[in-house]
Design a protein around this motif. Structure first.
Motif, PDB file in Angstrom:
ATOM      1  N   MET A 141      44.138  42.285  54.969  1.00  0.00           N
ATOM      2  CA  MET A 141      44.597  43.670  54.859  1.00  0.00           C
ATOM      3  C   MET A 141      45.402  43.883  53.585  1.00  0.00           C
ATOM      4  SD  MET A 141      45.283  44.808  58.737  1.00  0.00           S
ATOM      5  CE  MET A 141      44.012  44.483  59.979  1.00  0.00           C
TER       6      MET A 141
ATOM      7  N   GLU B  42      35.595  33.839  63.689  1.00  0.00           N
ATOM      8  CA  GLU B  42      36.270  34.873  64.485  1.00  0.00           C
ATOM      9  C   GLU B  42      37.459  34.293  65.250  1.00  0.00           C
ATOM     10  OE1 GLU B  42      33.422  33.528  65.052  1.00  0.00           O
ATOM     11  OE2 GLU B  42      32.957  33.317  67.194  1.00  0.00           O
ATOM     12  N   ARG B  45      40.350  34.087  62.763  1.00  0.00           N
ATOM     13  CA  ARG B  45      40.928  35.406  62.560  1.00  0.00           C
ATOM     14  C   ARG B  45      41.781  35.849  63.751  1.00  0.00           C
ATOM     15  NH1 ARG B  45      40.436  39.421  59.249  1.00  0.00           N
ATOM     16  NH2 ARG B  45      40.823  41.520  60.022  1.00  0.00           N
ATOM     17  N   ARG B 169      39.255  52.981  57.350  1.00  0.00           N
ATOM     18  CA  ARG B 169      38.384  52.039  58.057  1.00  0.00           C
ATOM     19  C   ARG B 169      37.251  52.800  58.734  1.00  0.00           C
ATOM     20  NH1 ARG B 169      41.740  49.352  55.704  1.00  0.00           N
ATOM     21  NH2 ARG B 169      43.126  47.762  56.582  1.00  0.00           N
ATOM     22  N   ASP B 171      34.680  50.697  60.705  1.00  0.00           N
ATOM     23  CA  ASP B 171      34.281  49.878  61.846  1.00  0.00           C
ATOM     24  C   ASP B 171      35.337  49.985  62.948  1.00  0.00           C
ATOM     25  OD1 ASP B 171      32.778  47.768  63.217  1.00  0.00           O
ATOM     26  OD2 ASP B 171      34.571  46.571  62.813  1.00  0.00           O
ATOM     27  N   ARG B 172      34.853  50.157  64.177  1.00  0.00           N
ATOM     28  CA  ARG B 172      35.764  50.356  65.297  1.00  0.00           C
ATOM     29  C   ARG B 172      36.769  49.203  65.459  1.00  0.00           C
ATOM     30  NH1 ARG B 172      36.820  50.752  71.228  1.00  0.00           N
ATOM     31  NH2 ARG B 172      36.857  48.487  71.142  1.00  0.00           N
ATOM     32  N   ASP B 173      36.271  47.977  65.423  1.00  0.00           N
ATOM     33  CA  ASP B 173      37.171  46.844  65.615  1.00  0.00           C
ATOM     34  C   ASP B 173      38.193  46.733  64.492  1.00  0.00           C
ATOM     35  OD1 ASP B 173      35.819  46.373  67.888  1.00  0.00           O
ATOM     36  OD2 ASP B 173      35.085  44.375  67.355  1.00  0.00           O
ATOM     37  N   GLU B 174      37.768  47.114  63.286  1.00  0.00           N
ATOM     38  CA  GLU B 174      38.721  47.103  62.177  1.00  0.00           C
ATOM     39  C   GLU B 174      39.825  48.131  62.385  1.00  0.00           C
ATOM     40  OE1 GLU B 174      37.106  47.642  58.289  1.00  0.00           O
ATOM     41  OE2 GLU B 174      35.893  45.815  58.393  1.00  0.00           O
ATOM     42  N   ILE B 175      39.431  49.287  62.890  1.00  0.00           N
ATOM     43  CA  ILE B 175      40.427  50.328  63.148  1.00  0.00           C
ATOM     44  C   ILE B 175      41.446  49.832  64.168  1.00  0.00           C
ATOM     45  CG2 ILE B 175      40.796  52.649  64.080  1.00  0.00           C
ATOM     46  CD1 ILE B 175      38.123  53.454  62.972  1.00  0.00           C
ATOM     47  N   GLU B 177      42.223  46.731  65.008  1.00  0.00           N
ATOM     48  CA  GLU B 177      43.068  45.675  64.459  1.00  0.00           C
ATOM     49  C   GLU B 177      44.117  46.236  63.518  1.00  0.00           C
ATOM     50  OE1 GLU B 177      40.563  41.572  64.065  1.00  0.00           O
ATOM     51  OE2 GLU B 177      41.969  42.113  62.494  1.00  0.00           O
ATOM     52  N   THR B 178      43.696  47.181  62.699  1.00  0.00           N
ATOM     53  CA  THR B 178      44.643  47.792  61.763  1.00  0.00           C
ATOM     54  C   THR B 178      45.756  48.516  62.517  1.00  0.00           C
ATOM     55  OG1 THR B 178      42.834  48.083  60.207  1.00  0.00           O
ATOM     56  CG2 THR B 178      44.836  49.352  59.804  1.00  0.00           C
TER      57      THR B 178
END
Lengths: 219, 219
Positions: A141, B42, B45, B169, B171-175, B177-178
């Motif tokens: 990030m 994964e 991460r 963002r 991508d759903r998963d990126e959103i 996580e962010t």
DNA sequence: TACTATCGATAGTGTTACTCTCAATAAGGA
DNA sequence: TCCTTATTGAGAGTAACACTATCGATAGTA
């Protein structure tokens, strides 16, 4: 008053009060006789302060003791005390390994851009900052790292408000208490306000039409 | 990779990784044979995410599980998820008694003045806010209560920055996580920045003359 | 005189987040 | 092939923390 009344007035169990006295968070009362001790209003106040730090601020007992010790320490100027209080409050966790030099450098660059030239670049908060920067980078990030300057500006306006409040006090002990309370409860306050504001703005953005408020949490 | 490599790459002991898998913070790897399991990128991460929340964010394991469960939950909209995440993150502490009605009213008045009309007035953050207000009053710091509006404005600008980052963002998963990282590490970031800014401004004010920087903490 | 409250010291409790141990395999080099 | 090291899941053990309970000896009080 005796311990029972002190307990009743503050909601803190008598056994816990004894524990705090043992741990040095609360001065012992005035000894009346072999098994009688008298407490006063200053104990009520101190106890409320301790509970605010422990319950709302989640400070470990050892940190509370450390911070309160500053109140008893008469020969330190206010600027130095703020440094000590801020330092004590930063690191209730020890960094597992020191942060990477690269991240510390980024932290310094942020401070440079804010014009924060007066702070000693070795204060422990820099390590917290560098730790967060390092973790953000590990998580990919980097764009969030680039936005830290925005957070820094907001932090500066908050800090200005903090200091203005401090200047309304003239008694030394009041200043110190305000410093401690303002820093610790202020963190809790800011994070609660930030979460509420996030939900508000998210509601405005995602459900942009008029209607009843949204942002339902958990049902 | 096997558990040893996962451990080496993240710095998390193998026994701790097993513990996280047992506790549901980390999905188990791909089973290869009776006593062999394969982990992938994964897992690296996710493990870094968990450690960021636990170490820097001081979240209890149970909260981490709760928050991460939202990532696996596909049928909730982002607005609702933000509510859940924010809610889960607010109250790692249960209020001893509920806050006084008077303090809740003050909290609502603050939100009213900010124009925060969209948030559900029942979200748990309001209780945190009311708790802080109540404690400030018990400590005789009503003037600090009067200044919460200033903090609220700062919180709003921070929240706006938070949401802007979210919108970069897709991508759903990126959103998600962010959202999680931004909220949790953001708190750590803001409190560190506030402390640094306090020391800076205090230094400017108390030692107003030119010279080397001040704000020494602890020597 | 009962009866409750208090004293300080020490021991015990409950929670949390790991950390260790185990026997049964599996992997990888000499 | 042999030998050493690594791995598995499960359960027990540990260390730190913040209380909380218990004690016999007094003190206050109806």
């Amino acid at each position: 008053m005796r311990i029972g009344e002190l307990s009743a007035r503050t909601g803190v169990p008598a056994a816990t009060i004894k524990y705090y006295v043992r741990e040095g968070l609360l001065p012992g009362g005035e000894r009346i006789s072999h098994n009688q001790v008298r407490y006063g209003e200053e104990h009520v106040r101190r106890l409320r302060l301790v509970r605010a730090l422990v319950e709302t601020g989640s400070l470990p007992i050892a940190k509370v003791r450390e911070v309160l010790a500053e109140i008893e320490e008469p020969d330190r100027d206010l600027d130095g005390t703020l440094g000590v209080v801020a330092g004590a409050l930063s690191a209730h966790w020890e960094p597992p390994q020191g942060p990477k030099a690269e991240d510390v450098e980024t932290a310094h660059a942020i401070m440079e851009r804010q014009g924060w030239h007066r702070v000693n670049p070795g204060i422990p908060q820099i390590n917290v900052l560098a730790d967060v920067i390092g973790r953000l980078r590990l998580l990919g990030m980097d764009d969030m790292v680039d936005r830290i300057d925005q957070y820094a500006r907001a932090a500066e306006t908050v800090a200005e408000a903090d200091l203005r409040l401090l200047f309304t006090r003239d008694d030394r002990d009041e200043i110190l208490e305000t410093m401690i309370v303002g820093t610790v409860l202020g963190d809790a306050l800011l994070s609660a306000l930030r979460r509420i504001a996030q939900v508000e703005i998210s509601g405005r953005t995602f459900n942009a039409r008029e209607g009843e408020p949204d942002g339902t949490a958990k049902g």
